[in-house]
Design an enzyme around this catalytic site. Sequence first.
Site, PDB file in Angstrom:
ATOM      1  N   LYS A   1      -9.021  -5.526  -4.378  1.00  0.00           N
ATOM      2  CA  LYS A   1      -8.365  -6.292  -3.396  1.00  0.00           C
ATOM      3  C   LYS A   1      -8.841  -7.914  -3.499  1.00  0.00           C
ATOM      4  O   LYS A   1      -9.554  -8.340  -4.460  1.00  0.00           O
ATOM      5  CB  LYS A   1      -8.990  -5.778  -1.853  1.00  0.00           C
ATOM      6  CG  LYS A   1      -8.725  -4.371  -1.727  1.00  0.00           C
ATOM      7  CD  LYS A   1      -7.100  -4.147  -1.461  1.00  0.00           C
ATOM      8  CE  LYS A   1      -6.461  -2.826  -1.679  1.00  0.00           C
ATOM      9  NZ  LYS A   1      -6.947  -1.463  -0.856  1.00  0.00           N
TER      10      LYS A   1
HETATM   11  C1  LIG Z   1      -6.919  -0.059  -0.261  1.00  0.00           C
HETATM   12  C2  LIG Z   1      -6.080   0.275   0.940  1.00  0.00           C
HETATM   13  C3  LIG Z   1      -6.688   0.925   2.100  1.00  0.00           C
HETATM   14  C4  LIG Z   1      -8.204   1.712   1.986  1.00  0.00           C
HETATM   15  O1  LIG Z   1      -8.986   0.488   1.543  1.00  0.00           O
HETATM   16  P1  LIG Z   1     -10.682   1.265   1.386  1.00  0.00           P
HETATM   17  O2  LIG Z   1     -11.512  -0.048   1.592  1.00  0.00           O
HETATM   18  O3  LIG Z   1     -10.483   1.752  -0.071  1.00  0.00           O
HETATM   19  O4  LIG Z   1     -10.962   2.438   2.218  1.00  0.00           O
HETATM   20  C5  LIG Z   1      -6.119   1.378   3.180  1.00  0.00           C
HETATM   21  N1  LIG Z   1      -4.799   0.969   3.180  1.00  0.00           N
HETATM   22  C6  LIG Z   1      -4.091   0.182   2.286  1.00  0.00           C
HETATM   23  C7  LIG Z   1      -2.851  -0.159   2.578  1.00  0.00           C
HETATM   24  C8  LIG Z   1      -4.645  -0.048   1.121  1.00  0.00           C
HETATM   25  O5  LIG Z   1      -3.982  -0.649  -0.096  1.00  0.00           O
END
Ligand SMILES: *Cc1c(COP(=O)(O)O)cnc(C)c1O
Length: 381
Positions: free
Chosen positions: A181
């Site tokens: 991210k």
């Molecule tokens: C990455 C992601 C998540 C989950 O995030 P985590 O921190 O891994 O739980 C949820 N929604 C979207 C749209 C994502 O891309």
Amino acid sequence: MAVEFYRHALREEDVQAVVAVLRSTFLTTGPQCREVEARLAGYLGVPHVLTMTSCTAALEVALRAFGVGPGDEVIVPAFTFVATATAVLHAGATPVLADVDADTGCLGAAGVVRALSPRTRCVIPVHLYGQMADLDAIRAVLGSRPVRILEDAAHCVEGTYRGVRPGQASDAAAFSFYATKNLTCGEGGALALRDPDLAGRARRLRQHGMTASAAERYQGTKGYRHWDVVDLGVKANLPDVLAALLVHQIPRLDGQRVRREALARRYEAAIDALPGWGRPHVRAEACSAYHLATAWAPRGHRDAALAALAAREIGVAVNWRALPQLTWVREALRADPADFPVACELGDRTLSLPLWPDLADAQQDEVVAALHDVARGLPRA
Ligand SMILES: *Cc1c(COP(=O)(O)O)cnc(C)c1O
């Protein structure tokens, strides 16, 4: 790999911040988490931010804080990462899938209208690839119904829509600091909320429903004070070891967003030159966080394009196949792909190209050249 799909943009100051925590008393939730929460609250312009172990956990904690649970329906876009839907199930409620808008891939008013029922208690728009969903339009179709809006802002710390940031116009926004991210500590997340009572409840729910965290028990009191458990909570508090990685990244986000946008716009121009290819459009009112660079391959040719790009050592990914295209979701939610034509078309056509702040122009040249080469080699659309 000639050009990797992703590289993080951590710097020496981030490494040193972690080292300092390792030499301190607090390894778990403490001063570093508080610093991240304060910085994010300032950045977002939202009064309450709670760090968590993941976005998935933040979504579940938010739903529990809203009191959304068994018997309640939560509208989730059919085109998202699976966690948006599973968080609803973990909270005990029922996810109801809604098709998405064809030009952005985001949940829109039309999808919400079709999925609404008297049991709807919450809608979770996803800010796909960094572009915020139109919360005003969603709010308008909900009218005076008692339905919460919970933003899945996993892709969007930096974005705005009509100048409004995630968390500013909803009941809560959940963020992800997962490894790929824009803001990352490997694994982590946060929840931003405006209402102080909801925030207090979410703070307890994040740590077993306890009335005081370890840091609060450690600080401020001379003698021992009992804590109580007043809710059925989860265990989702972020450790300071990880929070330290985030502290110095936050002031660098806006500069990195500018670089991401420049790279993304160059990809957009390259994709627009390819017959039969498409891509999501960023609306004029939106300032995107440009989390992912997405291309929609000609119908029926996505997997061939993926294989050809990988053969040219270009890092690629699929974000994502649509929820009704995943075996477990299809079975558990009895979701028929035919009911979600837009989401499933995107799920069949989408591929993600390398996009990260330190990606050099020369590296992007390689990706663009490979993309054009691959597109020419596919059967004509
Ligand atoms: C990455 C992601 C998540 C989950 O995030 P985590 O921190 O891994 O739980 C949820 N929604 C979207 C749209 C994502 O891309």
